[in-house]
Write a protein that holds these residues in place. Structure first.
Motif, PDB file in Angstrom:
ATOM      1  N   ALA A  57       0.995   1.729  -4.451  1.00  0.00           N
ATOM      2  CA  ALA A  57       0.375   0.721  -3.576  1.00  0.00           C
ATOM      3  C   ALA A  57       0.402  -0.656  -4.238  1.00  0.00           C
ATOM      4  CB  ALA A  57      -1.055   1.135  -3.246  1.00  0.00           C
ATOM      5  N   LYS A  58       0.232  -0.667  -5.542  1.00  0.00           N
ATOM      6  CA  LYS A  58       0.286  -1.947  -6.269  1.00  0.00           C
ATOM      7  C   LYS A  58       1.714  -2.519  -6.189  1.00  0.00           C
ATOM      8  CE  LYS A  58      -1.087  -3.943 -10.665  1.00  0.00           C
ATOM      9  NZ  LYS A  58      -1.166  -3.673 -12.082  1.00  0.00           N
ATOM     10  N   ALA A  59       2.707  -1.599  -6.337  1.00  0.00           N
ATOM     11  CA  ALA A  59       4.113  -2.025  -6.238  1.00  0.00           C
ATOM     12  C   ALA A  59       4.370  -2.614  -4.847  1.00  0.00           C
ATOM     13  CB  ALA A  59       5.037  -0.837  -6.497  1.00  0.00           C
ATOM     14  N   ALA A  60       3.794  -1.993  -3.814  1.00  0.00           N
ATOM     15  CA  ALA A  60       3.988  -2.481  -2.442  1.00  0.00           C
ATOM     16  C   ALA A  60       3.385  -3.876  -2.290  1.00  0.00           C
ATOM     17  CB  ALA A  60       3.349  -1.511  -1.446  1.00  0.00           C
ATOM     18  N   ARG A  61       2.209  -4.066  -2.886  1.00  0.00           N
ATOM     19  CA  ARG A  61       1.555  -5.384  -2.798  1.00  0.00           C
ATOM     20  C   ARG A  61       2.458  -6.436  -3.441  1.00  0.00           C
ATOM     21  NH1 ARG A  61      -3.524  -4.162  -4.999  1.00  0.00           N
ATOM     22  NH2 ARG A  61      -3.246  -5.350  -6.887  1.00  0.00           N
ATOM     23  N   GLU A  62       3.033  -6.066  -4.591  1.00  0.00           N
ATOM     24  CA  GLU A  62       3.893  -7.018  -5.301  1.00  0.00           C
ATOM     25  C   GLU A  62       5.216  -7.264  -4.586  1.00  0.00           C
ATOM     26  OE1 GLU A  62       1.931  -5.837  -9.555  1.00  0.00           O
ATOM     27  OE2 GLU A  62       3.986  -5.225  -9.163  1.00  0.00           O
TER      28      GLU A  62
END
Ligand code: DC
Length: 335
Positions: A57-62
């Motif tokens: 999810a953090k990767a998606a945000r980035e």
């Protein structure tokens, strides 16, 4: 509201690979479903327990998906589960039938809800088919099936067994007892002849020309076409060759015919040969390309020709990236 499913695997549990994989998976889901970012309501991820170095999810945000709700959690440890796999469900405001996206090793997961895509890329030697096919396969997360490698493997077997390619019975004997397997490792094709990886050995000019000759025999083509159809029916792949759109997969949805002038094609091959350290002259390469063109276009069975419904791309003044981009765009538009 519609739910689009997807999954992808990573080779290594590293933040860089997870970020790349999440970016690739989400952009493929968005492109294949023609979704605008404001239609995305939320994206939920799960990952296998062997992924520990980064939150999907953090990767998606980035990757630019911070406008919608994001969530990720680890799955329970299940015996026999695919390794290093990231699964996703994207909820979107849309009435369209979802096109689910399973990439890399995850293609094996949900054959029931994913559509197999086959792309036929035909054209003469040196037109850039294999370079472009590799790029398209990587971008779409599908396999690349190099059909020429199969004919080349038969040619190599003829060389090894001292069989004269003009002697039909000798070649038939080789084909009847042929031990050829096409496998994939990290998404790359491995061509195994008698259990040996012959990926490099089949690239010599001698084998190239011989492959063109042996591929003219009907019994050679029947056997190779059967193998090609079997692979294409099981996996999404781009197949490059001479007769994919006309003969191997005549009802294939995506057909392209890639060409370039004989001089440009010979120049590309010549530069490849020089890079490999061989001392062939440009004239030798130009002669070999012309001889193969003649042989491939004039054989009686499945000669090289553009299928009536194939899109013609002349790459004489295009880079491989430009050709790959044109193919990927066309495929995504019509998925
Ligand atoms: O694409 P390539 O240069 O690796 O192909 C080697 C030879 O194999 C080519 O000269 C013709 C033959 N071939 C074929 O007849 N049909 C195919 N689908 C692929 C290759």
């Amino acid at each position: 509201m519609k739910a689009i499913r997807g999954a992808i695997t990573v080779d290594k549990d590293s933040p860089a690979q997870i970020k790349d994989a999440v970016g690739q998976l989400l952009s493929e889901m968005v492109a294949r479903n023609s979704v605008n970012s404001d239609q995305i309501v939320c994206i939920m991820f799960t990952n296998t327990v062997d992924i520990k170095s980064y939150y999907p999810a953090k990767a998606a945000r980035e990757c630019g998906y911070s406008h919608c709700a994001l969530f990720s959690s680890a799955e329970p440890e299940i015996v026999g589960s695919l390794e290093r796999c990231i699964r996703v469900m994207m909820l979107v405001e849309s009435d369209k039938m979802p096109s689910h996206v399973y990439l890399k090793e995850a293609v094996s997961l949900r054959k029931d809800i994913t559509k197999i895509i086959n792309i036929a890329l035909d054209g003469p030697a040196g037109s850039g088919k294999s370079t472009v096919s590799k790029m398209v396969a990587k971008r779409l997360g599908i396999l690349y099936l190099d059909t020429g490698a199969m004919y080349r493997a038969i040619a190599l077997k003829c060389v090894r067994d001292n069989a004269d390619y003009c002697d039909k019975d000798a070649v038939k004997n080789i084909v009847n007892k042929l031990n050829l397997t096409i496998d994939y490792k990290d998404g790359k094709q491995i061509t195994l002849l008698d259990g040996e990886d012959v990926g490099e050995l089949i690239r010599t000019p001698q084998v190239s020309l011989l492959a063109s000759y042996v591929s003219a025999y009907s019994f050679v083509r029947t056997k190779m076409v059967e193998l090609q159809r079997r692979i294409a029916s099981k996996f999404s792949c781009i197949l490059d060759g001479r007769d994919i759109g006309t003969n191997v997969l005549p009802s294939c949805e995506f057909k392209f015919y890639l060409t370039a002038s004989p001089e440009v094609r010979a120049k590309r091959r010549y530069e490849e040969e020089i890079a490999k350290g061989t001392n062939l002259s440009f004239e030798d390469v130009f002669k070999e390309i012309n001889e193969r063109d003649f042989q491939d276009k004039n054989r009686a069975i499945a000669p090289l020709t553009q299928a009536a419904d194939a899109i013609l791309i002349d790459s004489s003044s295009m880079t491989a990236e430009e050709v790959a981009e044109a193919i990927v765009t066309k495929v995504r538009e019509n998925m």
